[in-house]
Design an enzyme around this catalytic site. Sequence first.
Site, short mmCIF file in Angstrom:
data_model
loop_
_atom_site.label_atom_id
_atom_site.label_comp_id
_atom_site.label_asym_id
_atom_site.label_seq_id
_atom_site.Cartn_x
_atom_site.Cartn_y
_atom_site.Cartn_z
N ASP A 192 0.86 -1.18 0.00
CA ASP A 192 0.00 0.00 0.00
C ASP A 192 0.90 1.24 0.00
OD1 ASP A 192 -2.42 1.54 0.47
OD2 ASP A 192 -3.20 -0.27 1.44
N ASP A 298 -3.04 4.69 -2.25
CA ASP A 298 -4.06 5.21 -1.35
C ASP A 298 -4.54 6.60 -1.78
OD1 ASP A 298 -5.39 4.82 1.33
OD2 ASP A 298 -4.35 6.70 1.76
N GLU A 383 -6.64 3.62 -5.48
CA GLU A 383 -7.81 3.78 -4.62
C GLU A 383 -8.32 5.19 -4.87
OE1 GLU A 383 -9.87 4.22 -0.40
OE2 GLU A 383 -8.08 5.28 -1.00
N HIS A 454 -11.09 -2.94 3.92
CA HIS A 454 -10.90 -2.63 5.33
C HIS A 454 -11.58 -1.33 5.75
CE1 HIS A 454 -8.16 -0.16 3.18
NE2 HIS A 454 -7.89 0.54 4.26
N ASP A 455 -12.22 -0.64 4.82
CA ASP A 455 -12.88 0.63 5.12
C ASP A 455 -14.40 0.52 5.13
OD1 ASP A 455 -10.49 2.05 5.27
OD2 ASP A 455 -10.55 2.63 3.15
O1 ISL Z 1 -13.57 6.05 5.48
C1 ISL Z 1 -13.53 6.94 4.69
C2 ISL Z 1 -13.63 8.35 5.08
O2 ISL Z 1 -14.91 8.68 5.50
C3 ISL Z 1 -13.31 6.60 3.32
O3 ISL Z 1 -13.77 7.59 2.51
C4 ISL Z 1 -11.81 6.42 3.20
O4 ISL Z 1 -11.15 7.31 4.01
C5 ISL Z 1 -11.35 6.67 1.82
O5 ISL Z 1 -11.87 5.63 1.05
C6 ISL Z 1 -9.84 6.68 1.77
O6 ISL Z 1 -9.33 5.51 2.33
C7 ISL Z 1 -7.95 5.33 2.39
O7 ISL Z 1 -7.25 6.44 2.90
C8 ISL Z 1 -7.48 6.77 4.26
C9 ISL Z 1 -7.42 5.57 5.19
O8 ISL Z 1 -7.95 5.90 6.43
C10 ISL Z 1 -8.17 4.38 4.64
O9 ISL Z 1 -8.03 3.26 5.47
C11 ISL Z 1 -7.63 4.13 3.27
O10 ISL Z 1 -8.14 2.97 2.67
C12 ISL Z 1 -6.42 7.76 4.62
O11 ISL Z 1 -5.16 7.28 4.30
#
Ligand code: ISL
Length: 684
Positions: A192, A298, A383, A454-455
């Site tokens: 990542d 990310d 992402e 994971h989100d």
């Molecule tokens: O959970 C969210 C915010 O409300 C999602 O929108 C998420 O933050 C977004 O998809 C981005 O995710 C990624 O970047 C974030 C991290 O917290 C997440 O785990 C990651 O997948 C910041 O690095």
Amino acid sequence: MTPVDANTRLKEIYGHPVGRDAIDKVLLQLGRSSLWVRNPVVANLRLSTVARLVRPILGEEFAPSLITVLADHNHHHEPDAASGGDPTPSGTPAAQPPWWRRAVFYQVYPRSFADSDGDGVGDLRGVTSRLDHLADLGVDCVWLSPIFDSPNEDMGYDVRDYRAVMSEMGTLADLDDLIAGAHERGMRIILDLVVNHTSAEHAWFRAAVADPDGPYGDYYHLQPGVPGEDGSGPPPNNWASFFGGSAWRWLPEAKRWALHLFAPGQMDLNWENPRVRAEVAEIVRWWRARGIDGFRLDVINYISKRPGLPDGNEAIGALMGFPGIEHYFFGPRLHEYLRELRATGFTRTAQDPRPPSTVRSRGADGTLGVPEPPDPVGVLVGETPGVGVEMSRLLSGARRRELDLVFNFDVLDGPGKVRWDDYRYDLGYLKGFYLDYLARLGPDDAIALFLDNHDNPRMLSKVLGTRDRDPVLRSAAAKALATIQLTLPGTPFLFQGQEIAAINQDFAAAAELKDVESVNRLAELRADGVAHEDALARVRPGARDHARVPMRWEPGPTTGFSTGTPWQVGREDSVGFTVAEQGADPGSVLSFHRDLIRLRRAEPALTDGGFRALLPRSREYFGWVRTAPGDGDDWLVEVNLTDRTIKRPRGLPAATGVLGSHGLARGPRMAPYECVVARVLIAG
Ligand code: ISL
């Protein structure tokens, strides 16, 4: 196209990729069909007229804001501005497709996968010890969520050192072993790359704070300003953090504001600075030389911010939940940055050292061959929260030489719904989403298929609601989702646990939620006067914690995850939904995944084949044919999208069931969530 202005008609805006995605997004949010905008009367309205009509709702500045965002991407019709580029062009239909087009990816959340040393936190040796599970499943590429050194304000999405492993997960040597172990088993491995921001503890940020006018000051978005005595005065703009509050934090030591779109310790990097971009490319090269096969990037669509960082439009902010978002979610220099990073970071040059190991080839039957030559380009999986179908295509079209695959999040929630809503997801929406998406793809385009990560709460639980505890329905629906994900055209990304039908947890107390987003959201609701139980009920449905509980390897209190006390508690106590139990049962969800992936490997139609939807309008029956690229067999796939018994439609191609959730006979009815993969019989 001619520049967008007040005289532009709505249909021309809809003809612009960004315009189309923006309008579709608004309509989805409002729960309206996009047919509305195709109505000729509406389509011919000029933007000035629309602006006048929506002014009472969306305010004065809405139309100018839209014009600005569209103007950033007016040259979208020049797909191939980057000449040279990849050494092996993959866009030409005759070329061998890149490996990732046929691959099955599997996301590991290392903190919750397997703990080798009993400290309750999953680690790299734990992952290595479970590689056989992934290889047996048929995984082609493992993606590890963050493992770099981090203070873990956001579980590794706040990197302190991009060239070190976080201590609780092991060492660089452990990672080298993991890379070699994956390659040895015929699996690639990607990491990542979190480079929209770094941790506030990263050496660059510390140097920037120590000397904001020095060489590192410009690595971040630091702004002078005049806060109140207590540092709480007005920040440089109205942008909001995704984790609550303003996206700005006052640094008293440096006398500057610092931008953080996420947690206060996740400092946004300034990609306008060529030195930042060069650093990122160097990090990528460093890991590629160590044997890493690519990265998941990310929030990579957030890296380009509009110069001057202007205030966000209030109406857009209200609609999307985050003021400021139109100034960075598809920023003016995004395409340029991605092309540069691909060329300078991900693409091998003749001088690059050969990595210590590369993936061993693996035949359709699973037999391993010799190590393959290093990939000319490491895979780039973006992402990209917030982008729609057309923006996805702009980011991942093969000839554009930006990303290879992107995640489109619109599949995850139904019309008018957001992650926090407590509702039952209708798979009829998912069908419509994919049919629309697939119909809009050209030969140059790719699509990533994912339902869990994971989100997000588990899709299985969103589909079944509280009935996800019913083992029969749970297994059936999990197989239905697997069939959709593994046999539609596209590259599937499984998330750990999907293969054993993982579901949401009944978190009973606030203390069971560990994620910074859940914790902040709860605190905000409480501060607004919401009672504790109500606040919990408003956080639980959307909490990211559901996906972060320990992997269920075997029955028992710690599910074979750890010999110690797991850092995060799961609250499930079902029987039969662990890897050990399911591995021994040929009818299990796990065995079904394995069989499906094996079939996918053996039958070219299921990966490279064409696609034809049957009964596209039905909201209960999802059926399609994958047509063989050569003289192989065609395949019919059928899924009952509901929890009811339905009639099997008539007039389907004759086909023999090969894999099915409820046996192979294809009778007049389909059981709840029944799915079948069937070989089409050649007439005559
Ligand atoms: O959970 C969210 C915010 O409300 C999602 O929108 C998420 O933050 C977004 O998809 C981005 O995710 C990624 O970047 C974030 C991290 O917290 C997440 O785990 C990651 O997948 C910041 O690095």
